[in-house]
Motif scaffolding. Structure first.
Motif, PDB file in Angstrom:
ATOM      1  N   LYS A 163       0.822  -1.212   0.000  1.00  0.00           N
ATOM      2  CA  LYS A 163       0.000   0.000   0.000  1.00  0.00           C
ATOM      3  C   LYS A 163       0.854   1.259   0.000  1.00  0.00           C
ATOM      4  CE  LYS A 163      -3.244  -2.509   2.920  1.00  0.00           C
ATOM      5  NZ  LYS A 163      -3.538  -2.714   4.346  1.00  0.00           N
ATOM      6  N   ARG A 164       0.179   2.411  -0.067  1.00  0.00           N
ATOM      7  CA  ARG A 164       0.868   3.681   0.167  1.00  0.00           C
ATOM      8  C   ARG A 164       1.424   3.646   1.584  1.00  0.00           C
ATOM      9  NH1 ARG A 164      -1.281   8.031  -2.982  1.00  0.00           N
ATOM     10  NH2 ARG A 164      -1.123   9.496  -1.269  1.00  0.00           N
ATOM     11  N   GLY A 165       2.594   4.239   1.776  1.00  0.00           N
ATOM     12  CA  GLY A 165       3.218   4.163   3.093  1.00  0.00           C
ATOM     13  C   GLY A 165       2.649   5.150   4.085  1.00  0.00           C
ATOM     14  N   LEU A 166       1.350   5.067   4.340  1.00  0.00           N
ATOM     15  CA  LEU A 166       0.724   5.971   5.308  1.00  0.00           C
ATOM     16  C   LEU A 166       0.940   5.456   6.723  1.00  0.00           C
ATOM     17  CD1 LEU A 166      -2.745   7.006   3.833  1.00  0.00           C
ATOM     18  CD2 LEU A 166      -0.540   8.141   3.630  1.00  0.00           C
ATOM     19  N   VAL A 167       1.309   6.376   7.606  1.00  0.00           N
ATOM     20  CA  VAL A 167       1.554   6.013   8.995  1.00  0.00           C
ATOM     21  C   VAL A 167       0.250   5.551   9.657  1.00  0.00           C
ATOM     22  CG1 VAL A 167       2.192   7.021  11.221  1.00  0.00           C
ATOM     23  CG2 VAL A 167       3.514   7.573   9.176  1.00  0.00           C
ATOM     24  N   ARG A 168       0.349   4.502  10.480  1.00  0.00           N
ATOM     25  CA  ARG A 168      -0.820   4.033  11.228  1.00  0.00           C
ATOM     26  C   ARG A 168      -0.814   4.673  12.614  1.00  0.00           C
ATOM     27  NH1 ARG A 168       0.026  -2.523  10.642  1.00  0.00           N
ATOM     28  NH2 ARG A 168      -0.232  -2.663   8.380  1.00  0.00           N
ATOM     29  N   ALA A 169      -1.992   4.838  13.166  1.00  0.00           N
ATOM     30  CA  ALA A 169      -2.078   5.283  14.552  1.00  0.00           C
ATOM     31  C   ALA A 169      -1.678   4.110  15.462  1.00  0.00           C
ATOM     32  CB  ALA A 169      -3.497   5.735  14.872  1.00  0.00           C
ATOM     33  N   LYS A 170      -1.006   4.407  16.574  1.00  0.00           N
ATOM     34  CA  LYS A 170      -0.699   3.382  17.573  1.00  0.00           C
ATOM     35  C   LYS A 170      -1.349   3.800  18.879  1.00  0.00           C
ATOM     36  CE  LYS A 170       3.910   3.514  16.719  1.00  0.00           C
ATOM     37  NZ  LYS A 170       5.340   3.154  16.717  1.00  0.00           N
ATOM     38  N   PRO A 171      -1.962   2.916  19.691  1.00  0.00           N
ATOM     39  CA  PRO A 171      -2.140   1.501  19.406  1.00  0.00           C
ATOM     40  C   PRO A 171      -3.144   1.267  18.281  1.00  0.00           C
ATOM     41  CG  PRO A 171      -3.307   2.138  21.416  1.00  0.00           C
ATOM     42  CD  PRO A 171      -2.555   3.341  20.949  1.00  0.00           C
ATOM     43  N   PRO A 172      -3.216   0.017  17.785  1.00  0.00           N
ATOM     44  CA  PRO A 172      -2.493  -1.162  18.265  1.00  0.00           C
ATOM     45  C   PRO A 172      -1.009  -1.136  17.887  1.00  0.00           C
ATOM     46  CG  PRO A 172      -3.723  -1.698  16.286  1.00  0.00           C
ATOM     47  CD  PRO A 172      -4.081  -0.286  16.640  1.00  0.00           C
ATOM     48  N   LEU A 173      -0.180  -1.644  18.768  1.00  0.00           N
ATOM     49  CA  LEU A 173       1.240  -1.752  18.494  1.00  0.00           C
ATOM     50  C   LEU A 173       1.465  -2.826  17.430  1.00  0.00           C
ATOM     51  CD1 LEU A 173       2.588  -1.833  22.153  1.00  0.00           C
ATOM     52  CD2 LEU A 173       2.801   0.061  20.538  1.00  0.00           C
ATOM     53  N   PRO A 174       2.474  -2.624  16.576  1.00  0.00           N
ATOM     54  CA  PRO A 174       2.801  -3.663  15.590  1.00  0.00           C
ATOM     55  C   PRO A 174       3.098  -5.014  16.259  1.00  0.00           C
ATOM     56  CG  PRO A 174       3.975  -1.646  15.076  1.00  0.00           C
ATOM     57  CD  PRO A 174       3.312  -1.429  16.416  1.00  0.00           C
ATOM     58  N   ALA A 175       3.577  -4.968  17.500  1.00  0.00           N
ATOM     59  CA  ALA A 175       3.871  -6.224  18.197  1.00  0.00           C
ATOM     60  C   ALA A 175       2.603  -7.051  18.382  1.00  0.00           C
ATOM     61  CB  ALA A 175       4.510  -5.934  19.553  1.00  0.00           C
ATOM     62  N   ILE A 176       1.454  -6.386  18.405  1.00  0.00           N
ATOM     63  CA  ILE A 176       0.195  -7.103  18.588  1.00  0.00           C
ATOM     64  C   ILE A 176      -0.569  -7.224  17.264  1.00  0.00           C
ATOM     65  CG2 ILE A 176      -2.050  -6.999  19.759  1.00  0.00           C
ATOM     66  CD1 ILE A 176      -0.357  -5.652  22.104  1.00  0.00           C
ATOM     67  N   GLU A 177      -0.675  -6.107  16.540  1.00  0.00           N
ATOM     68  CA  GLU A 177      -1.290  -6.144  15.209  1.00  0.00           C
ATOM     69  C   GLU A 177      -0.353  -5.464  14.235  1.00  0.00           C
ATOM     70  OE1 GLU A 177      -5.359  -4.753  14.583  1.00  0.00           O
ATOM     71  OE2 GLU A 177      -5.834  -5.388  16.628  1.00  0.00           O
ATOM     72  N   GLY A 178       0.507  -6.252  13.632  1.00  0.00           N
ATOM     73  CA  GLY A 178       1.518  -5.676  12.746  1.00  0.00           C
ATOM     74  C   GLY A 178       1.266  -6.006  11.298  1.00  0.00           C
ATOM     75  N   LEU A 179       2.213  -6.717  10.696  1.00  0.00           N
ATOM     76  CA  LEU A 179       2.109  -7.047   9.278  1.00  0.00           C
ATOM     77  C   LEU A 179       0.901  -7.944   9.025  1.00  0.00           C
ATOM     78  CD1 LEU A 179       3.526  -6.726   6.502  1.00  0.00           C
ATOM     79  CD2 LEU A 179       4.819  -8.797   7.036  1.00  0.00           C
ATOM     80  N   PHE A 180       0.083  -7.578   8.068  1.00  0.00           N
ATOM     81  CA  PHE A 180      -1.162  -8.296   7.746  1.00  0.00           C
ATOM     82  C   PHE A 180      -2.001  -8.533   9.003  1.00  0.00           C
ATOM     83  CE2 PHE A 180       2.015  -9.745   4.540  1.00  0.00           C
ATOM     84  CZ  PHE A 180       1.478  -9.079   3.452  1.00  0.00           C
ATOM     85  N   GLY A 181      -1.884  -7.616   9.965  1.00  0.00           N
ATOM     86  CA  GLY A 181      -2.695  -7.684  11.179  1.00  0.00           C
ATOM     87  C   GLY A 181      -2.197  -8.675  12.218  1.00  0.00           C
ATOM     88  N   GLN A 182      -1.038  -9.274  11.969  1.00  0.00           N
ATOM     89  CA  GLN A 182      -0.540 -10.313  12.884  1.00  0.00           C
ATOM     90  C   GLN A 182       0.598  -9.784  13.770  1.00  0.00           C
ATOM     91  OE1 GLN A 182      -2.412 -13.004  13.027  1.00  0.00           O
ATOM     92  NE2 GLN A 182      -3.555 -11.865  11.467  1.00  0.00           N
ATOM     93  N   PRO A 183       0.859 -10.462  14.884  1.00  0.00           N
ATOM     94  CA  PRO A 183       1.942 -10.019  15.777  1.00  0.00           C
ATOM     95  C   PRO A 183       3.283  -9.974  15.035  1.00  0.00           C
ATOM     96  CG  PRO A 183       0.593 -11.706  16.845  1.00  0.00           C
ATOM     97  CD  PRO A 183       0.154 -11.646  15.413  1.00  0.00           C
ATOM     98  N   THR A 184       3.963  -8.862  15.158  1.00  0.00           N
ATOM     99  CA  THR A 184       5.156  -8.640  14.331  1.00  0.00           C
ATOM    100  C   THR A 184       6.252  -7.941  15.124  1.00  0.00           C
ATOM    101  OG1 THR A 184       3.737  -8.401  12.374  1.00  0.00           O
ATOM    102  CG2 THR A 184       5.982  -7.557  12.191  1.00  0.00           C
ATOM    103  N   VAL A 185       7.444  -8.507  15.043  1.00  0.00           N
ATOM    104  CA  VAL A 185       8.627  -7.799  15.543  1.00  0.00           C
ATOM    105  C   VAL A 185       9.126  -6.915  14.414  1.00  0.00           C
ATOM    106  CG1 VAL A 185      11.060  -8.050  16.172  1.00  0.00           C
ATOM    107  CG2 VAL A 185       9.370  -9.601  17.156  1.00  0.00           C
ATOM    108  N   VAL A 186       9.210  -5.614  14.652  1.00  0.00           N
ATOM    109  CA  VAL A 186       9.884  -4.737  13.690  1.00  0.00           C
ATOM    110  C   VAL A 186      11.131  -4.215  14.382  1.00  0.00           C
ATOM    111  CG1 VAL A 186       9.700  -2.767  12.138  1.00  0.00           C
ATOM    112  CG2 VAL A 186       7.636  -4.022  12.774  1.00  0.00           C
TER     113      VAL A 186
END
Lengths: 165, 525
Positions: free
Chosen positions: B291-314
């Protein structure tokens, strides 16, 4: 007639690229890179094809293409020359080089020289920050580019292509 | 030379190549052949002593001796003067590479192998402790791995300095919502800050270390898919990473059955497309999703809902690259370096107008002045240094009065500056700080994702206001307006792009006010 044949060939190539990558998760960027690497740009005709294959609207595909500086929708020149315009290169005279490059080539950023040899772009950082000003010529990065070195690079590019012809 | 061939190292990293290393390697080979000298050319990574690149090293019984910076015109005289025997008569001789003070004064943990090994040789990597950390991790429980990372005190090296172990714990504890149970490890290799090249050096000099770090992260949190989001401005790193991943897969260090353990981890490089904002982790995830690289609001943290909505370590490249050392030598060995809450080492990158630019890995606590003067030996131009920007385009410009600040996260934030990713860009006294302030806003215009109004519109207004100040139009009122605008951007933006763009602007106004004064008739200040 040859144009039509050319367009058909291109369409086949683009279709092949989409087919090969569409099953990847988040396939759009890999597909756009694939098309641009093959064709030099992302032709308007490919937007419809991508949208159909990825089940996206044309507007969504267009939105992604236009978001990223990297993707172009018109054919570039034979070579792409990018001048680093970020701080570390500024500290080494990049602003002066930017002005010189535009004057030397007779084009502004995002334009192509009249002989279609060079498209001039700006880039924010090539990671060569200890030896600026840096320039990228296609996939090669060149360090400590003075005006003279820039002239030399341009001459090499234009001479080579004459030999090819 | 008779019989056995001499090993000669000619780097293949971006800076060496940008200074002619490819042609040098070709001509060196030809020249040696013509002289009947038997040489084996190894294309190593760079040690990060960039003013000496291309630095050629020769293996001798006493150790590796260096010569640099070598151009093609030097080859004949170097060979003539006994370079292959390690003789030191030539003016480009540097002596034993390890003894070069710039290198010897460093504490290289993450960069221990940089420039020493062939980056894509699995044998080289394993002979230098490679995969020892992974083997240890394979014998541990997921929780034990996370605990070790917590105990090391490692904080994210991307800029925000968030404790890595705590992030991993969150992902380990998170439950995926999709049926496949997928979690992800995402490496942020979108090293967009000007003046930084440490990530690039890891990927070009020691890619297996990153691969190993990501694999360990996968074991720690239960993720089997990893992505390296690499900026497209790094074509050399792209090529080397892909070579290394293919070899690691073929040798069973990646794939369905890592080292015969039954654990799986797949790794893929994904290219960015020239968007600075995609270095922000949520924007990066959007981009990875196509997608376009638009910033997401946090929360949810990427650790909980990250890539494709799944828990993700970035994690940043340097954070992941620190993991193999921690798992091999132990958390305490890493925590023994550093000071206060800034533990371990930070690779500083000395760049811009500097005589001896390069990579300097040290424990925290050195001062900026020591970095610039002792390592850098002053400016490239020979003029006095005037301003230093630390931490990339969103970092403050620091005047000389601040150069004695110790380089650690807390000391920097106490004076309103940021260490960020450790990039240090030096400017000499010809710099016009009002021009630099204008550029900060201009950069934000070009690179804002557009989601937040203060960032999207404020940056354009910022350029205009600074132009008016530079033109001496209603100066006082416009300076006040610029202050208000900066406050609005800081308070009203979701991410660091809008929230920190004012830092370099405000610091330029505050510490270099003379550059915002009307110019006198003779053009002087």
């Amino acid at each position: 007639m040859t144009t039509i044949a050319f367009d058909e060939q291109r369409e086949q190539r683009v279709a092949g690229i989409i087919e090969g990558l569409k099953h990847k998760p988040g396939a759009l960027l890999p597909i756009l890179h694939g098309i641009q690497d093959s064709e030099g740009y992302v032709p308007e005709s490919s937007v419809v094809m991508i949208a159909a294959e990825l089940n996206l609207s044309r507007a969504e595909v267009h939105g992604v293409i236009s978001f990223y500086h990297h993707f172009r929708t018109t054919p570039p020149g034979r070579h792409i020359v990018q001048i680093c315009a970020a701080e570390a290169c500024q500290a080494r005279g990049a602003r002066q080089l930017e002005a010189y490059a535009q004057e030397r080539l007779g084009v502004e950023y995002h334009q192509t020289t009249a002989d279609r040899e060079i498209t001039l772009e700006k880039v924010f950082c090539l990671g060569n920050c200890a030896c600026g000003p840096s320039v990228r010529v296609d996939d090669e990065i060149v360090a400590r580019v003075s005006n003279e070195r820039f002239d030399q690079l341009v001459n090499e590019l234009t001479t080579q292509s004459l030999e090819v012809k | 030379m008779t019989g056995t061939s001499v090993k000669v190292f000619i780097p293949r990293d971006t800076t060496s190549l940008a200074l002619g290393a490819e042609q040098l390697a070709a001509e060196f080979t030809a020249a040696a052949e013509q002289r009947n000298d038997h040489v084996q050319i190894v294309r190593n990574g760079s040690r990060g002593l960039f003013w000496l690149e291309p630095m050629v090293e020769v293996e001798t019984p006493a150790g590796r001796v260096g010569y640099g910076p070598v151009t093609c015109a030097d080859i004949d005289s170097l060979l003539e003067q006994g370079m292959l025997k390690g003789e030191q008569a030539h003016p480009l001789s540097l002596g034993l590479a390890e003894e070069i003070p710039y290198l010897k004064k460093q504490q290289r943990l993450t960069f221990a192998r940089a420039g020493i090994t062939d980056p894509v040789s699995l044998d080289d990597y394993q002979q230098h402790d490679g995969f020892a950390g992974l083997r240890n991790a394979l014998a541990m429980s997921a929780q034990d791995i996370v605990d070790a990372v917590k105990a090391s005190g490692l904080r994210g090296r991307g800029g925000a300095a968030f404790p890595t172990g705590i992030k991993w714990q969150t992902v380990l504890d998170a439950v995926p919502t999709d049926l496949s149970g997928q979690k992800y490890i995402v490496c942020n290799a979108d090293e967009g800050d000007s003046g930084t090249f440490a990530d690039r050096m890891v990927m070009e000099a020691d890619p297996y270390m990153l691969i190993e770090g990501m694999t360990i992260a996968g074991l720690a949190v239960g993720a089997t898919q990893g992505y390296i989001y690499l900026r497209s401005e790094y074509p050399v790193a792209h090529q080397i990473l892909n070579e290394a991943i293919a070899k690691a897969e073929a040798a069973g260090f990646l794939g369905h059955n890592i080292c015969g353990s039954g654990h799986a981890f797949q790794l893929e490089v994904r290219l960015g497309a020239e968007a600075y904002i995609c270095g922000e982790e949520t924007s990066l995830l959007e981009s990875l999703e196509g997608k376009r690289g638009l910033v997401r609001a946090k929360p949810p943290l990427p650790a909980i809902e990250g890539l494709f909505g799944q828990p993700t370590v970035v994690n940043n490249v340097l954070s992941l690259a620190a993991i193999p050392f921690i798992m091999d030598k132990g958390a305490q060995a890493y925590a023994d370096f550093g000071m206060g809450r800034s533990l371990g080492t930070l690779p500083f990158q000395l760049a811009g107008n500097i005589k001896r630019g390069g990579l300097i890995e040290l424990a925290f606590g050195l001062t900026l002045r020591e970095l610039i003067e002792d390592f850098g030996e002053g400016t490239f131009s020979g003029r006095p240094a005037r301003a230093v920007q630390v931490g990339g385009p969103l970092g403050a410009y620091m005047p000389e009065s601040q150069w004695d600040t110790p380089l650690d996260y807390e000391a920097f934030s106490a004076i309103g500056a940021v260490l960020g990713h450790g990039g240090v860009v030096v400017f000499d006294d010809t710099v016009d700080m009002s021009e630099q302030a204008r550029f900060s806003m201009e950069f934000c215009v070009a690179e804002s994702c557009g989601k937040c109004t203060p960032c999207r519109i404020g940056s354009t207004r910022g350029v205009e206001v600074i132009d008016r100040i530079r033109n001496n139009e209603n100066r006082e009122a416009n300076l006040e307006l610029l202050g208000d605008l900066c406050d609005t951007m800081i308070d009203g933006s979701l991410c660091a792009m809008g929230g920190m763009t004012p830092f370099p602007v405000q610091s330029a106004v505050k510490y270099f006010p003379e550059d915002f004064e009307p110019k006198t008739a003779d053009g002087g200040v």
